[in-house]
Design a protein around this motif. Structure first.
Motif, mmCIF file in Angstrom:
data_model
loop_
_atom_site.group_PDB
_atom_site.id
_atom_site.type_symbol
_atom_site.label_atom_id
_atom_site.label_comp_id
_atom_site.label_asym_id
_atom_site.label_seq_id
_atom_site.Cartn_x
_atom_site.Cartn_y
_atom_site.Cartn_z
ATOM 1 N N ILE A 1 15.501 -6.135 -0.067
ATOM 2 C CA ILE A 1 14.854 -7.374 -0.507
ATOM 3 C C ILE A 1 14.183 -7.173 -1.863
ATOM 4 C CG2 ILE A 1 12.981 -8.993 0.019
ATOM 5 C CD1 ILE A 1 13.712 -8.473 3.049
ATOM 6 N N ALA A 2 13.465 -6.076 -2.038
ATOM 7 C CA ALA A 2 12.770 -5.819 -3.312
ATOM 8 C C ALA A 2 13.749 -5.742 -4.474
ATOM 9 C CB ALA A 2 11.948 -4.538 -3.212
ATOM 10 N N ARG B 1 7.166 -7.097 8.266
ATOM 11 C CA ARG B 1 6.451 -6.928 9.531
ATOM 12 C C ARG B 1 7.423 -7.190 10.670
ATOM 13 N NH1 ARG B 1 0.902 -6.981 8.339
ATOM 14 N NH2 ARG B 1 0.514 -7.696 6.220
ATOM 15 N N GLU B 2 7.639 -6.158 11.481
ATOM 16 C CA GLU B 2 8.518 -6.329 12.629
ATOM 17 C C GLU B 2 7.719 -6.517 13.908
ATOM 18 O OE1 GLU B 2 10.550 -2.755 14.268
ATOM 19 O OE2 GLU B 2 10.191 -1.974 12.262
ATOM 20 N N HIS B 3 6.414 -6.417 13.777
ATOM 21 C CA HIS B 3 5.512 -6.560 14.915
ATOM 22 C C HIS B 3 4.129 -6.805 14.312
ATOM 23 C CE1 HIS B 3 2.890 -5.154 18.169
ATOM 24 N NE2 HIS B 3 3.889 -5.424 18.980
ATOM 25 N N PRO B 4 3.254 -7.556 14.974
ATOM 26 C CA PRO B 4 1.927 -7.772 14.385
ATOM 27 C C PRO B 4 1.171 -6.477 14.090
ATOM 28 C CG PRO B 4 2.283 -9.293 16.191
ATOM 29 C CD PRO B 4 3.443 -8.329 16.202
ATOM 30 N N ASP B 5 1.499 -5.410 14.799
ATOM 31 C CA ASP B 5 0.795 -4.147 14.620
ATOM 32 C C ASP B 5 1.622 -3.073 13.926
ATOM 33 O OD1 ASP B 5 -1.421 -5.223 15.969
ATOM 34 O OD2 ASP B 5 -0.577 -4.672 17.908
ATOM 35 N N ALA B 6 2.793 -3.435 13.374
ATOM 36 C CA ALA B 6 3.648 -2.440 12.714
ATOM 37 C C ALA B 6 4.411 -3.096 11.570
ATOM 38 C CB ALA B 6 4.635 -1.843 13.722
ATOM 39 N N TRP B 7 4.333 -2.475 10.399
ATOM 40 C CA TRP B 7 5.043 -3.002 9.245
ATOM 41 C C TRP B 7 5.388 -1.892 8.275
ATOM 42 C CZ3 TRP B 7 0.013 -4.295 10.474
ATOM 43 C CH2 TRP B 7 -0.986 -3.809 9.634
ATOM 44 N N VAL B 8 6.267 -2.242 7.352
ATOM 45 C CA VAL B 8 6.750 -1.316 6.323
ATOM 46 C C VAL B 8 6.422 -1.919 4.967
ATOM 47 C CG1 VAL B 8 8.890 -0.532 5.227
ATOM 48 C CG2 VAL B 8 8.613 -0.328 7.683
ATOM 49 N N THR B 9 6.114 -1.074 4.005
ATOM 50 C CA THR B 9 5.928 -1.532 2.633
ATOM 51 C C THR B 9 6.900 -0.791 1.719
ATOM 52 O OG1 THR B 9 4.209 0.108 2.184
ATOM 53 C CG2 THR B 9 3.482 -2.031 2.979
ATOM 54 N N TYR B 10 7.326 -1.485 0.686
ATOM 55 C CA TYR B 10 8.187 -0.883 -0.334
ATOM 56 C C TYR B 10 7.693 -1.401 -1.677
ATOM 57 C CZ TYR B 10 12.301 0.553 -2.970
ATOM 58 O OH TYR B 10 13.145 1.150 -3.878
ATOM 59 N N GLU B 11 7.393 -0.478 -2.582
ATOM 60 C CA GLU B 11 6.911 -0.826 -3.915
ATOM 61 C C GLU B 11 7.975 -0.447 -4.938
ATOM 62 O OE1 GLU B 11 3.258 1.322 -4.350
ATOM 63 O OE2 GLU B 11 2.289 0.226 -2.726
ATOM 64 N N LEU B 12 8.385 -1.424 -5.723
ATOM 65 C CA LEU B 12 9.424 -1.191 -6.729
ATOM 66 C C LEU B 12 8.820 -1.384 -8.114
ATOM 67 C CD1 LEU B 12 12.389 -0.696 -7.470
ATOM 68 C CD2 LEU B 12 12.778 -3.161 -7.183
ATOM 69 N N ASP B 13 8.687 -0.277 -8.840
ATOM 70 C CA ASP B 13 8.181 -0.303 -10.214
ATOM 71 C C ASP B 13 9.337 -0.691 -11.121
ATOM 72 O OD1 ASP B 13 7.128 0.161 -12.709
ATOM 73 O OD2 ASP B 13 6.518 2.215 -12.300
ATOM 74 N N LEU B 14 9.251 -1.845 -11.739
ATOM 75 C CA LEU B 14 10.372 -2.330 -12.550
ATOM 76 C C LEU B 14 10.544 -1.556 -13.847
ATOM 77 C CD1 LEU B 14 10.215 -6.175 -11.958
ATOM 78 C CD2 LEU B 14 11.385 -4.400 -10.665
#
Length: 128
Positions: free
Chosen positions: A91-92, A112-125
């Protein structure tokens, strides 16, 4: 650094065929909440990071091919496991292809795949 975040969601199906994933090895569905943040060092001539409508449109367009899709059959995930991490990166990068890297410094995606679990991805352009 300034940031603007919009949110949407998708329903997908996929499997994660590796013993590591336990019961998620089999085909299952998930509703993923996706947050995308565009970041820039300075505001533009209109004193915004990006127009909210434009940002929402970009996110909706990027998510459209994933909505109700079986990611096991989706060409973007061929030969790879469609983990939440891989989905966030996909997606990023798709969002980054839609913006001017001279003005937007970074795109952050939270899935977020669950209210208590998520993933982050940071893309420096700047590093693309």
């Amino acid at each position: 650094m300034f940031g603007l975040t919009v949110r949407d969601h998708i329903m997908i199906a996929h499997s994660l065929p590796d013993e590591f994933f336990g019961p998620a090895q089999g085909l299952h569905g998930a509703t993923l909440v996706v947050e995308a943040t565009w970041r820039r060092r300075d505001l533009d001539a209109h004193s915004v990071v990006i127009d909210i409508g434009e940002a929402s449109g970009h996110l909706s367009e990027v998510l459209a091919p994933l909505r109700y899709a079986n990611l096991d059959e989706h060409p973007s995930f061929a030969g790879t496991l469609s983990t939440t991490e891989a989905i966030a990166a996909h997606i990023a990068h798709a969002l980054a292809d839609r913006v001017d890297a001279a003005t937007i410094a970074r795109i952050d995606v939270v899935v977020r795949e669950h209210p208590d679990a998520w993933v982050t991805y940071e893309l420096d352009l700047a590093s693309r």
